[in-house]
Design a protein around this motif. Structure first.
Motif, PDB file in Angstrom:
ATOM      1  N   LYS A  81      -7.294   3.288  -8.334  1.00  0.00           N
ATOM      2  CA  LYS A  81      -9.286   3.517  -8.838  1.00  0.00           C
ATOM      3  C   LYS A  81      -9.301   3.746 -10.519  1.00  0.00           C
ATOM      4  O   LYS A  81     -10.563   3.127 -10.756  1.00  0.00           O
ATOM      5  N   GLU A  82      -8.382   4.934 -10.726  1.00  0.00           N
ATOM      6  CA  GLU A  82      -7.912   5.432 -12.047  1.00  0.00           C
ATOM      7  C   GLU A  82      -7.736   4.483 -13.304  1.00  0.00           C
ATOM      8  O   GLU A  82      -7.961   4.273 -14.356  1.00  0.00           O
ATOM      9  N   LYS A  83      -7.622   2.711 -13.033  1.00  0.00           N
ATOM     10  CA  LYS A  83      -7.253   1.742 -13.286  1.00  0.00           C
ATOM     11  C   LYS A  83      -8.305   0.745 -13.512  1.00  0.00           C
ATOM     12  O   LYS A  83      -7.933  -0.866 -13.795  1.00  0.00           O
ATOM     13  N   GLY A 122     -14.564  -1.909  -6.207  1.00  0.00           N
ATOM     14  CA  GLY A 122     -13.138  -2.105  -5.976  1.00  0.00           C
ATOM     15  C   GLY A 122     -12.798  -3.612  -7.137  1.00  0.00           C
ATOM     16  O   GLY A 122     -13.501  -4.002  -7.321  1.00  0.00           O
ATOM     17  N   ILE A 123     -11.612  -3.412  -7.067  1.00  0.00           N
ATOM     18  CA  ILE A 123     -10.554  -4.794  -8.253  1.00  0.00           C
ATOM     19  C   ILE A 123      -9.640  -5.314  -6.955  1.00  0.00           C
ATOM     20  O   ILE A 123      -8.823  -4.351  -7.059  1.00  0.00           O
ATOM     21  N   GLU A 170       3.081  -1.645 -11.497  1.00  0.00           N
ATOM     22  CA  GLU A 170       3.219  -1.944 -10.382  1.00  0.00           C
ATOM     23  C   GLU A 170       2.970  -0.867  -9.342  1.00  0.00           C
ATOM     24  O   GLU A 170       2.146  -0.992  -8.306  1.00  0.00           O
ATOM     25  N   SER A 171       2.810   0.360 -10.216  1.00  0.00           N
ATOM     26  CA  SER A 171       2.671   1.278  -9.351  1.00  0.00           C
ATOM     27  C   SER A 171       0.369   1.566  -9.243  1.00  0.00           C
ATOM     28  O   SER A 171       0.326   1.961  -8.777  1.00  0.00           O
ATOM     29  N   ASP A 172       0.726   0.573  -9.660  1.00  0.00           N
ATOM     30  CA  ASP A 172      -1.202   0.339  -9.605  1.00  0.00           C
ATOM     31  C   ASP A 172      -1.827   0.078  -8.865  1.00  0.00           C
ATOM     32  O   ASP A 172      -3.260  -0.113  -8.697  1.00  0.00           O
ATOM     33  N   LEU A 173      -1.067  -1.157  -8.163  1.00  0.00           N
ATOM     34  CA  LEU A 173      -1.567  -1.769  -7.002  1.00  0.00           C
ATOM     35  C   LEU A 173      -1.195  -1.319  -5.121  1.00  0.00           C
ATOM     36  O   LEU A 173       0.463  -0.493  -5.571  1.00  0.00           O
ATOM     37  N   ILE A 174      -1.743  -1.796  -4.896  1.00  0.00           N
ATOM     38  CA  ILE A 174      -2.151  -1.121  -3.275  1.00  0.00           C
ATOM     39  C   ILE A 174      -2.257  -2.036  -2.391  1.00  0.00           C
ATOM     40  O   ILE A 174      -2.935  -3.254  -2.928  1.00  0.00           O
ATOM     41  N   PRO A 175      -1.724  -2.465  -1.541  1.00  0.00           N
ATOM     42  CA  PRO A 175      -1.767  -3.461  -0.618  1.00  0.00           C
ATOM     43  C   PRO A 175      -3.333  -3.538   0.169  1.00  0.00           C
ATOM     44  O   PRO A 175      -3.739  -2.395   0.228  1.00  0.00           O
ATOM     45  N   GLY A 176      -3.478  -4.859  -0.216  1.00  0.00           N
ATOM     46  CA  GLY A 176      -5.058  -5.014   0.105  1.00  0.00           C
ATOM     47  C   GLY A 176      -4.699  -5.960   1.773  1.00  0.00           C
ATOM     48  O   GLY A 176      -4.143  -6.226   1.978  1.00  0.00           O
TER      49      GLY A 176
END
Length: 398
Positions: free
Chosen positions: A232-234, A264-265, A336-342
């Motif tokens: 969310k913060e990115k 969301g993105i 990499e830390s900005d990405l959450i598995p979707g």
């Protein structure tokens, strides 16, 4: 249970076809069969929710003509029936000189397909549309939008049933038996009799066709597309939709950024050969599906031609770092830390027996069946146009 038309498959193409048949002839008795316990569970329910403009497709092809026509039909439908959508536009971005020829070809195709308002922009103008995106040249595509296609499907289904159509869930088709006259569709607990079958079974359309046509010279090869979500913060890094220039030799668009209609993105998808037709996880495996794919002569040719590209896709599948690196070509600030598995989706890509991946929509008829055998993207955008085409084909038979 007797019907005029039996439609197999409760995804967006099957539902659009069902609706269009009832709109053209309310008197026809139409049944739609879906093997799952809900509609739009597979390709339709797992796509990225983009309303495609038609910019990529060869002028005069079924994809081009149906996407342009279907686009306008979809927007009219959503406005009439209060289905939310947003025409936010997108940019296609070249990040290196060797992509410029392909970008120019995409731009020319868009013009040939009648798109208005396309705009070629330079590196500084890219920042005006997407402040965090980096590229040397871009195309602004104002027609592109975002939508929830499952919501569209549920509205198709509602209107179809309102016109007297019937939907049967949990009805996996086990056999099709030709009769004189007509045809029978046999499921695990019911037998449906009809004059005509329309096969919109998506990932299993070739197997349904094989119950009634010998031989079927097309096989569905499943490709999984995996997504990450941006935390969310990115999410401020992406305003709308950012796409790379597609590789003209590979039938997928490359990893990109998509703002979703429900918030969301998403980042992705990649395109990896799946070992199961409904293989949404890396560990999903079906010996039957896998064997059918790797022994298909057409797929063997595809694998030989694209093995390097395929290895790159697998690397991005198993390596978050590699996936991030691909995204950083468009958005250098993403980490990499900005990405959450979707989530993931599986694309039903038809492949000819002795050729390659089929690039266009494909519809095959015989005496009592109309088979939609290749309807990947932009089939969701094109659904009402495809549905009308198939409905008109069907009504000529009755």
């Amino acid at each position: 249970m007797n019907y005029d038309i039996i439609i197999i498959g409760g995804g967006i193409v099957g539902l659009a076809t069902a609706l269009k048949i009832k709109e053209l002839n309310k008197k026809l008795k139409v049944a739609l069969l879906e093997k799952e316990n809900e509609l739009a569970k597979h390709q339709t329910g797992n796509n990225s929710g983009v309303i495609h403009s038609g910019i990529y497709y060869k002028p005069g092809s079924l994809k081009a003509t149906n996407c342009i026509k279907g686009y306008n039909m979809l927007l009219d439908f959503c406005r009439t029936n209060e289905v939310p959508f947003e025409l936010c536009g997108k940019i296609i971005v070249a990040t290196s000189e060797n992509e410029l020829t392909a970008m120019d070809n995409v731009y020319k195709r868009g013009l040939e397909n009648g798109l208005q308002g396309l705009k070629l922009i330079g590196s500084e103008e890219i920042k005006e549309y997407e402040p965090h995106c980096t590229g040397i040249k871009g195309i602004v595509v104002p027609q592109t939008g975002i939508i929830d296609y499952k919501a569209v499907c549920l509205k198709y289904a509602e209107l179809f049933k309102k016109e007297g159509g019937e939907i049967f869930l949990n009805q996996k088709v086990n056999d099709i038996v030709s009769k004189v006259p007509g045809v029978e569709v046999i499921t695990s607990d019911k037998t449906f009799s009809g004059k005509l079958i329309i096969n919109c079974a998506g990932l299993f359309c070739d197997r349904i066709a094989a119950l009634n046509i010998k031989p079927v010279n097309v096989r569905i090869i499943p490709f999984r597309g995996e997504y990450y979500e941006i935390k969310k913060e990115k999410q401020h890094l992406v305003k709308n939709l950012i796409y790379p220039v597609p590789d003209p030799n590979f039938p997928f668009l490359g990893v990109h950024f998509t703002r979703m209609i429900n918030g969301g993105i998403e980042a992705g998808p990649n395109a990896v050969f799946a070992f199961k037709r409904e293989g949404y996880k890396r560990t999903d495996f079906s010996i039957t599906d896998f064997y059918e794919s790797i022994t298909w002569p057409g797929f063997q040719k595809v694998a030989k031609k694209y093995w390097k590209t395929g290895l790159g896709e697998y690397q991005r599948s198993f390596s978050k770092s590699a996936f991030t690196k691909a995204l950083q070509r468009l958005l250098p600030e993403i980490q990499e830390s900005d990405l959450i598995p979707g989530g993931a989706g599986v694309r039903a890509q038809a492949c000819e027996r002795n050729g390659g991946l089929i690039d266009d929509f494909m519809i095959l008829e015989n005496s009592n069946t109309i088979n939609v055998l290749n309807a990947p993207s932009p089939a969701a955008t094109s659904s009402l146009s495809i549905g009308l085409t198939v409905a008109e084909m069907a009504l000529k038979r009755l």
